[in-house]
Every structure is written in C-alpha cells, then in structure tokens.
Design an enzyme around this catalytic site. Structure first.
Site, mmCIF file in Angstrom:
data_model
loop_
_atom_site.group_PDB
_atom_site.id
_atom_site.type_symbol
_atom_site.label_atom_id
_atom_site.label_comp_id
_atom_site.label_asym_id
_atom_site.label_seq_id
_atom_site.Cartn_x
_atom_site.Cartn_y
_atom_site.Cartn_z
ATOM 1 C CG ASP A 8 24.368 53.260 35.737
ATOM 2 O OD1 ASP A 8 25.296 52.868 36.478
ATOM 3 O OD2 ASP A 8 24.569 53.833 34.650
ATOM 4 C CD GLU A 10 27.456 56.246 36.793
ATOM 5 O OE1 GLU A 10 26.400 55.576 36.691
ATOM 6 O OE2 GLU A 10 28.576 55.777 36.515
ATOM 7 C CG HIS A 60 27.830 51.791 38.909
ATOM 8 N ND1 HIS A 60 28.105 52.886 38.108
ATOM 9 C CD2 HIS A 60 28.739 51.815 39.913
ATOM 10 C CE1 HIS A 60 29.129 53.546 38.634
ATOM 11 N NE2 HIS A 60 29.535 52.919 39.724
ATOM 12 C CG HIS A 104 24.405 58.182 33.613
ATOM 13 N ND1 HIS A 104 24.854 58.172 32.310
ATOM 14 C CD2 HIS A 104 24.646 56.943 34.111
ATOM 15 C CE1 HIS A 104 25.372 56.990 32.050
ATOM 16 N NE2 HIS A 104 25.250 56.211 33.118
ATOM 17 C CG HIS A 116 29.153 58.066 31.815
ATOM 18 N ND1 HIS A 116 28.376 58.344 32.926
ATOM 19 C CD2 HIS A 116 29.256 56.715 31.771
ATOM 20 C CE1 HIS A 116 28.058 57.217 33.538
ATOM 21 N NE2 HIS A 116 28.563 56.207 32.853
ATOM 22 C CD GLU A 135 25.654 54.102 30.596
ATOM 23 O OE1 GLU A 135 25.083 53.699 31.620
ATOM 24 O OE2 GLU A 135 26.778 54.634 30.632
HETATM 25 ZN ZN LIG Z 1 27.147 53.627 36.148
#
Ligand SMILES: [Zn+2]
Length: 270
Positions: A8, A10, A60, A104, A116, A135
């Site tokens: 990902d 972030e 992502h 994240h 998030h 996630e």
């Molecule tokens: Zn992402």
C-alpha cells in the site's frame, strides 16, 4: 518458496498527506518511487532469507503505482483494479508467507498517518466477528483462508502495533513515527530501505525455523459489520442479499468463509 508482497502507499516513509499518494499531484512521482523501492528492499531481504519466488500486489488506489521497470526484476507484479483478490491478488495455497509494505492504521486511530479502512470517505469502522479490523486485518484474514501467515509489516508505529496485536509476533519496520493524522517523523529511505531488507530476511528465516506467526484464521461463518460515515452508504448496501441494517450507519451480513466476506465487503463499500 513463494512470498507475496502486499503493498500500500500511505505507510511508505515520507508520506504524510493524501496528495502525495494521488497521481493528480506532482509530488506523487517521488512517493511511488519510494513505494517501489520499499517493495524491492523486501524482495532483496526475503531472497537472502531463502525465498525464491516473489509476487507483488499493488494495493493502493487503482493499483497502478509500482514502477514495473524499476521494481526488483524477480517480482511478478499484479497491477490494476478490480482484480479478483484486490490488495491480496496473487495469494494461493502455495504461498509461504506475506509481507505488508506501506501499511496504515485502521480508521479512527490516534497518532496514525492517513488512518483509514479501505475508503476514507465512506468507512468509519469494520468488524470481523466483532473484532475491529483495518486493511491489515481484512487482508491477513484472506491470507489465513489459504493457511498463509503474515510475516512482516512496515508503516508508522500505530499501523505496526495494530498488526502485531491482531496477527501475532510478526516482524515490523517503523519507517515513520506518526505525531498526528498529517504529521510524522520520517526515516530517510537510505535508512528505511536497509531496515526493510534486513527485517525481511529475518522474517523469512523465522518462517524456516518455525517461529513466524500462525496464519490469522477467522472463524466461519464470518459476520461482517460495517459502520459507514453517512446513512446514505448504509442504505445502499443494506440492499445486498442477506444484509441487515443495524442502525442509521451500520449494516451486517454473514458470509460462509473469508473469501465471501472479503468480496461482500468490497461490494458493500463500492
Ligand atoms: Zn492506500
């Protein structure tokens, strides 16, 4: 020995705002390169530990961030959406372990850069069988469906500690210390990349000596509960077959296994 690198953006070192992860912004080019380098560093380290096959999931946004011409040439890159297994595309029973790069913390977390869960605009909370997950949890449970353990995570300190708490004693690299939602003390890639290499090597060695975490297996059937940010999204997703509205912003549904739960979750979010 096949390793899936699920990436990902972030949680990549240096990233502290959404714009740096969006291809409409001119700083994005720098951070997609760092994301690519972090993935490559994980491959270099895992190979040193004994892995010899590497599948990468570009997880992502639209899944078109990792630079195929620059990522370690041993990688087979799953890019684009909506692939059948999304952030976990490439996982199967023959995968020995998974490394999360650039992860994240879950939605609503304190001291967590860009925390998030799947959709920052739509999702406030997600539970699998009453366990709150981000996630990292959803994706670890998909790996668990295949009997595959999560070996390692990189991201800020909150992402790493949430993954550790849920999944077990996996290896981690804190590439930045979040001081807020949009602020962090970040390591230079020159430092973080070396740490990722070393840690990925250790993660694979631990798999070989039997001290890696167990696969994260969610009991079936799987109850998925989603709290949306607005009633509108709960209204739309309660129309899915089998979904029940719990209150103005929450829906729940029961899935026979984690693959069906993941698929249902993705449809509900969309
Ligand atoms: Zn992402």
């Amino acid at each position: 020995m096949k390793i899936l690198i699920a990436a990902d953006m972030e949680g990549v070192s240096g990233v502290t705002c959404w714009e740096e992860t969006q291809n409409t912004h001119n700083e994005y080019a720098r951070f997609r390169r760092i994301m690519t380098e972090e993935v490559s560093a994980a491959i270099v380290g895992a190979a040193r530990g004994g892995a010899d096959e590497f599948v990468v999931a570009d997880g992502h946004g639209d899944g078109i961030n990792i630079l195929i011409e620059e990522v370690d040439a041993r990688a087979k890159l799953n890019s684009g959406i909506a692939s059948p297994l999304s952030m976990m595309e490439g996982i199967d029973q023959n995968t020995a372990g998974v490394i999360f790069i650039g992860y994240h913390a879950r939605a609503g977390s304190q001291d967590a850069v860009l925390a998030h869960t799947w959709s920052n605009a739509r999702i406030a909370n997600v539970w699998l069988n009453d366990i709150p997950v981000g996630e990292y949890g959803l994706n670890a449970a998909v790996a668990g469906y295949y009997g595959v353990p999560i070996l390692m995570v990189t991201g800020d300190q909150t992402a790493c500690s949430q993954a550790f708490e849920l999944i077990g004693p996996l290896e981690m690299v804190v590439v930045k210390r979040a001081t807020g939602y949009y602020s962090a003390e970040c390591l230079s890639p020159k430092v973080s990349l070396r740490m990722i290499e070393k840690t990925a090597e250790r993660a694979v060695l631990r798999l070989l000596d039997g001290s890696a975490p167990h696969p994260f297996i969610i009991q079936t059937p799987v109850n998925v509960t989603i709290e949306f940010r607005q009633p509108e999204w709960a209204e739309r997703s309660e129309r899915l077959p089998g979904a029940k509205r719990l209150d103005s912003v929450r829906i729940t549904f029961r899935a026979p296994d984690m693959l069906a739960a993941y698929a249902g979750f993705r449809v509900a979010v969309n």
